[in-house]
Design a protein around this motif. Structure first.
Motif, mmCIF file in Angstrom:
data_model
loop_
_atom_site.group_PDB
_atom_site.id
_atom_site.type_symbol
_atom_site.label_atom_id
_atom_site.label_comp_id
_atom_site.label_asym_id
_atom_site.label_seq_id
_atom_site.Cartn_x
_atom_site.Cartn_y
_atom_site.Cartn_z
ATOM 1 N N TYR A 1 37.958 -14.281 8.719
ATOM 2 C CA TYR A 1 38.729 -13.080 8.986
ATOM 3 C C TYR A 1 37.840 -11.858 8.786
ATOM 4 O O TYR A 1 37.072 -11.784 7.820
ATOM 5 N N ILE B 1 42.274 -7.428 4.742
ATOM 6 C CA ILE B 1 42.144 -8.220 5.966
ATOM 7 C C ILE B 1 43.504 -8.255 6.634
ATOM 8 O O ILE B 1 44.546 -8.136 5.969
ATOM 9 N N VAL C 1 45.767 -10.567 9.415
ATOM 10 C CA VAL C 1 45.765 -11.923 9.941
ATOM 11 C C VAL C 1 46.956 -12.122 10.873
ATOM 12 O O VAL C 1 48.092 -11.768 10.530
ATOM 13 N N SER D 1 46.318 -19.695 9.223
ATOM 14 C CA SER D 1 46.718 -18.291 9.258
ATOM 15 C C SER D 1 48.192 -18.122 8.879
ATOM 16 O O SER D 1 48.573 -17.118 8.282
#
Length: 395
Positions: A287, A300, A302, A309
């Motif tokens: 990621y 991050i 996602v 994920s």
């Protein structure tokens, strides 16, 4: 949690720059070619060319040694290619290294197969024996050959499962686990080379070369695939701070840690993340950062695209995190001037937007355009250039 400031000062960017010299990629390519020439030279110096000139079954055996030596050299180069050496990764990028890894893998396998066939035929011809009987005798009677046979079996399994038709039938996690047996195969091949290889026993130069190459490959794996990720994870002590929904199937993970502004990461790069939340934690997920590092916070973002994920959305605050990286060549380091156009879609907008924002051009010359998409539910996302279905950046 207060909104994250999405800016990074010029000093902070320059402090983490690790520009790769322009000549590094050429030097690495030349070194790889020279290593193959050294192997051929050592084979000639060991009497291989003379035995070929003499003809007969001895010539078949001598010819069979050469593809075995070249296969061993290529297998060790494979290990070095994907040992995640930072300078090599920045010079070529993982996509190019993966293609070369695949090419050298199949080439070394074919050379290894030629080595086995020619050696068996050569020994059988000189002994006037059946080839299958001679193969059995080689495996069971010669020092290190049983280990070499086990290593060959491991490499055959890795090669077969790497064929695209077989690869499509396997889950990535299963394929990756099987692929790790390549390290075992390379390691098991070493004893028979040192104990029975004619090109090792009679040549101190050959022994020095091969020991050095094996040590470099093993050292690179231990340092850059194991040691550095563990050291960096321990140094920064990352834990999940918050998981925040940004839209349908889209979450941002805020990670707390120590001295995160010292991470040698550039906009556009990514990390491999391992969340210690239970079974399956050992599977790494790539990621990109969706915001610049602060001294105590990373982010991050996602998209739910699979088992790994989807699991991220259920992370609990306080979950420990291991990181490996940073990786990726989509950075301002590769910019050499002139117009550039970048196109991205979905969650791929993340690295492109960060790269576009930090490339060394005048801000007035940058243009960012997006196509409409559902508006994010979190106010913290308003500092982004939208959550577009498709986006582009040009300067």
């Amino acid at each position: 949690m207060p909104p994250i400031v999405e800016r990074m000062t010029t000093a902070a960017v320059l402090a983490r720059r690790h520009d790769t010299p322009w000549w590094w990629a050429d030097a690495v390519g030349i070194a790889a070619g020279v290593s193959l020439l050294v192997v051929i030279a050592l084979w000639i110096n060991g009497g291989g060319a003379g035995e070929v000139a003499g003809g007969g079954w001895a010539a078949v055996t001598a010819i069979g040694r050469l593809p075995g030596l070249l296969a061993a050299d290529l297998m060790l180069l494979q290990v070095l290619l994907l040992a995640r050496i930072p300078a090599v990764e920045r010079a070529f990028g993982q996509d190019r290294l993966a293609r070369w890894h695949r090419w050298t893998g199949f080439t070394s396998f074919h050379l290894m197969a030629a080595h086995v066939v020619l050696i068996v035929l050569g020994y059988a011809g000189q002994a006037h024996a059946n080839a299958f009987a001679e193969l059995w005798d080689l495996v069971t009677q010669y020092p290190g050959m049983l280990l070499a046979a086990a290593g060959t079996a491991a490499l055959v399994m890795v090669t077969v499962t790497s064929v695209r038709a077989a690869r499509r039938r396997l889950r990535y996690e299963s394929w990756h686990l099987l692929h790790l047996y390549a390290y075992l195969g390379v390691g098991l091949a070493l004893p028979h080379q040192l104990w029975t290889g004619a090109d090792f026993i009679g040549s101190p130069a050959a022994r020095a070369y091969w020991w050095t190459l094996y040590a470099a490959a093993a050292g690179a794996v231990l340092v850059f695939r194991v040691g550095m990720p563990l050291w960096r994870s321990r140094l920064h002590a990352l834990r999940v701070g918050e998981v925040r929904a940004e839209g349908p199937g889209l979450v941002s993970v805020y990670l707390r840690g120590r001295r995160l502004d010292r991470l040698p990461v550039r906009a556009g790069q990514f990390f491999l993340w391992r969340f210690l939340d239970g079974p399956g934690w050992s599977r790494a997920h790539p990621y990109s950062l969706s915001g610049p590092p602060r001294d105590d916070l990373l982010r991050i973002t996602v998209k739910d695209l699979g088992d790994g994920s989807a699991r991220v959305a259920g992370l609990r605050p306080g979950t420990r995190v291991l990181i490996e990286g940073p990786y990726g060549r989509l950075t301002g380091e590769t910019y050499r001037g002139g117009p550039v156009t970048m196109l991205a879609c979905g969650v791929g907008v993340t690295p492109c937007s960060r790269c576009c924002g930090t490339c060394p051009t005048r801000p007035a010359r940058r243009r960012w355009s997006t196509a409409p998409a559902p508006r994010p539910t979190s106010p913290s996302a308003t500092s982004w250039p939208g959550w577009p279905a498709t986006a582009g950046c040009a300067w």
